[in-house]
Structures are given as structure tokens and as C-alpha cells.
Design an enzyme around this catalytic site. Structure first.
Site: not given
Ligand SMILES: *[C@@H]1O[C@H](CO)[C@@H](O)[C@H](O)[C@H]1NC(C)=O
Length: 399
Positions: A189, A343, A373
Site C-alpha cells: 500500500s 481495490d 485491499h
């Protein structure tokens, strides 16, 4: 029906409405995801209320909630866990206990949390790092960095870069018994963003003689020029990371001035002077056909030059590694990219894969069709276990 049971019924309906999240059919363990999402949503709502009342910045509350999940550095039967600092940046170090004849491989790990939250001490990262150290017989360095809203770009980038440079010195590598030819950088991320950015930066650094063997980018954020790609459109309400939260993360990386967030939300923040950069984040030319289905590319509406002059960070390649020129990308090491179908960040990863491959870099793309995600961090979910095992087995073969 009495009045009491009527109110109870209403309350029940409201609670169910709050918890229920429509999910695609191919998602495993949907109820577990709904609970997790409810937990995240509740944090977000509480943080919003606290901010509206004027008590605390949204991200301060958000990162406080996340920090409740921190664990101390505790060694176990197989791995020694310690904390130290690299160039004044706090890091957690995982060294396998078993004896090793040869020098070990190493992973330099960068946690996620939108540049605003998270730390190496979060239970999910601690578990992952300890497990990776044990399974790969590798030294794992899990670095921290200072966070927004107190610190903005480029502090996060520079902290990670300084910590990495400290580690990549002969003396330090020797101290930890690390083989200088088998070092990788990895992150998820916002940590995947920082990983991609520092790995690019290393290529031009005359002080660093060591060449990385690999980089791993797990559902990375790689650009904020276009926050309306198909994955942003399709997943604006997907679990864990809705578009509104991602836009807030991006804008907080650069400033607490909410006019940038507003401009980003309507995708009108790139000034016309920077239009040449859009080709590097053009999903119409960089996404594989099947991800474009049902979407029509619109050339962007340009935003205010003032805003971009005030907060130029979002146009900076150290914040948006997807904007690097081809001749820069060419020097990058073997790369592993994990993307998840559900995501908002999916297309960032996919576009980077196209750009890397066009530049001749070897890339393994692991696109998870039923992924969302953050899934790799949730080891109590089947999908989290599966993604983690895939990632570890790739590292085992390639690092
Ligand atoms: C994006 O790519 C498409 C072709 O795939 C092209 O028509 C369009 O002009 C490009 N836009 C920008 C801003 O680069």
C-alpha cells in the site's frame, strides 16, 4: 407489537444496514470481510465526528485506533526480535535463531497506512516479518517513518531512504550476517509506494554500491494524477479502502489544507503545465484490455496552477513512482507486483507493470481475482494466508 420491540426492530435494521456491505460473488468468507469492514468504517466515522467537533485531526484519531493493535518486540523459539535505529529512524529487526553457515538474504520492509498511520509494531506487520524471517531464513528489517499529518512529503520518503541507506552499508550488513547480493525491498500500500520510490532513487545514488536483487510491491499506490481510473470507479465503495479514504490519504501526504483533497476528489488537480506527465498514468494506453472494459477514457480537466505550486509533491516522482522516465525504469531490479481486483489501487500496480515491461524490466504480476485491499495482512482470512504464501514462495525462489 409493543413500542419497545418496535424500536428494537428499527435498531436491528439500522445495525444490519451499517454492517451489510454488498460484495462480489467470488469473494470468500464475505461475512468476515463485512465485520472487518464495519470495524474500519466505525473507526473512520468516529474519527470524522471527533474532527467535526474540532477535537482532533481525522488522521490522528485514525492512527490512534490502528495503534491499539501494536505489539512489543518479542523473540520466539525461532526468531530474535529487537528494536534499534538506522540513521535515527526506529526499525524492528528479525533474525532467525538457527545457525547459518552462509550469509543470509535480507528483506527491507516498509509498512502501509496511507503515510498517516501504522508502524512496524502493528500486529499484522510483526507477524508477517517474523514469519518471513523464519520461512526464508532471512534477516528482516521493518522500518518506521514519521507520519502525516504532523509530517508531510518528503519526510516519509526521506526517512525510509535514510534508513535503507544506513542498512545497505558493508559494515551493517556484515554485522547482521547479510549477503549483499541477496537483498530485497518490499512494502504494501503506502509502503509499496515508498518501496518503489526509494528503489528508483537508489539507482542514481553515487554513495550506494550495493545493487538490490528484487523489489516487491504489494497493492502499491503509485500515482495521484488520475484518481478516476477504472479501479477507482469500480471500487469507490469497496471494503477497507474506499476512494474517499484513499483521496484523504493522498492529500494528507502533501498537506493538511483540504482544498487539495477537494480538487483530488473531483480529479481536477493537475495543472495544464504538467499535462506531459499524464502519459505516464494514462490508463487508456497502459491497462490490459480486460481492465478497461466498460470504461471510456476522458482527457482530464485541468486544475489550478496555484494549488500545484503550493503543493508540488503530488507531481514529484518520489511520491508518484509511476511518473519515472523509461530510462530510469530500465535499471530496476526483478520486480514482484501484487494487485487485487477489488481495490482502488489495482490500476496503479497494473500500469506500473506495463511500464516496467516496456522498459525491459522482468516482472512477475500476481493479480488476485478475488482480492481486496489489505488482504495479505489479514492472516485469519483464507485469502490472506493464500496471498502471503504466494508472496513468500516467490521470494524463496527469487531472492
Ligand atoms: C491517453 O491514451 C489515449 C490512447 O490510448 C490517447 O488517445 C490519449 O490522448 C492519451 N491521453 C493523454 C493525456 O496522454
Amino acid at each position: 407489537m409493543g413500542r419497545k420491540s418496535f424500536y428494537l426492530l428499527i435498531l436491528g435494521v439500522l445495525v444490519a444496514y451499517y454492517i451489510y456491505t454488498p460484495l462480489p460473488d467470488n469473494i470468500e468468507e464475505p461475512w468476515k470481510i463485512m465485520w472487518l469492514n464495519t470495524y474500519m468504517k466505525t473507526f473512520s466515522h468516529l474519527a470524522t465526528v471527533v474532527e467535526l467537533l474540532g477535537f482532533n485531526h481525522f488522521m490522528d484519531s485514525f492512527s490512534f485506533f490502528m495503534s491499539l493493535d501494536e505489539v512489543p518486540p518479542t523473540s520466539d523459539e525461532t526468531v530474535t526480535v529487537t528494536e534499534t535505529t538506522f540513521n535515527n529512524i526506529p526499525v524492528r529487526v528479525y533474525v532467525p535463531k538457527r545457525k547459518s553457515e552462509a550469509l543470509r538474504r535480507a528483506i527491507f520492509y516498509i509498512h502501509g497506512g496511507g503515510w498517516c498511520a501504522g508502524s512496524a509494531a502493528l500486529n499484522i506487520y510483526d507477524q508477517q516479518s517474523r514469519c518471513a524471517a523464519d520461512k526464508l531464513d532471512a534477516v528482516v528489517i521493518s522500518t518506521n517513518y514519521r507520519l502525516a499529518p504532523k509530517y508531510h512529503f518528503p519526510v516519509q520518503f526521506e526517512d525510509v531512504y535514510n534508513s535503507l541507506k544506513w542498512f545497505l552499508r558493508k559494515k551493517v550488513l556484515a554485522e547482521y550476517g547479510v549477503n549483499p547480493e541477496r537483498i530485497g525491498v518490499s512494502g504494501d500500500s503506502a509502503g509499496g509506494n515508498l518501496a518503489a520510490a526509494v528503489v528508483q532513487q537508489l539507482l542514481d545514488d553515487p554513495d550506494v554500491k550495493i545493487k538490490l536483487k528484487i523489489q516487491c510491491l504489494i497493492y502499491p499506490a503509485l500515482q495521484s494524477l488520475d484518481l478516476g481510473s477504472p479501479s477507482y470507479q469500480e471500487n469507490s465503495h469497496s471494503p477497507i479502502l474506499p476512494k474517499s479514504l484513499m483521496v484523504r490519504f493522498w492529500s494528507e501526504y502533501f498537506t493538511t489544507d483540504r482544498s487539495l483533497e477537494k480538487a483530488m476528489h473531483s480529479n481536477q488537480h493537475v495543472p495544464v503545465e504538467s499535462s506531459h506527465l499524464l502519459q505516464f498514468a494514462n490508463w487508456s494506453s497502459l491497462l490490459p484490455e480486460r481492465f478497461k472494459k466498460g470504461h471510456v477514457y476522458k482527457n482530464p480537466s485541468y486544475g489550478s496552477s496555484e494549488l500545484a505550486k503550493k503543493y508540488p509533491g503530488f507531481l514529484d516522482v518520489r511520491a508518484a513512482p509511476l511518473l519515472a522516465e523509461d530510462n530510469k525504469l530500465r535499471g530496476l531490479p526483478l520486480t514482484y507486483v501484487m494487485t487485487c481486483q477489488y481495490d482502488v489501487l489495482r490500476d496503479d500496480g497494473l500500469m506500473y507493470v506495463t511500464r516496467l515491461r516496456n522498459a525491459g524490466v522482468q516482472v512477475t504480476l500476481n493479480h488476485v481475482e478475488d482480492g481486496f485491499h489489505g488482504a495479505l495482512g489479514f492472516q485469519t482470512f483464507k485469502i490472506g494466508k493464500r496471498e502471503f504464501n504466494q508472496y513468500i514462495s516467490w521470494l524463496n525462489e527469487n531472492l
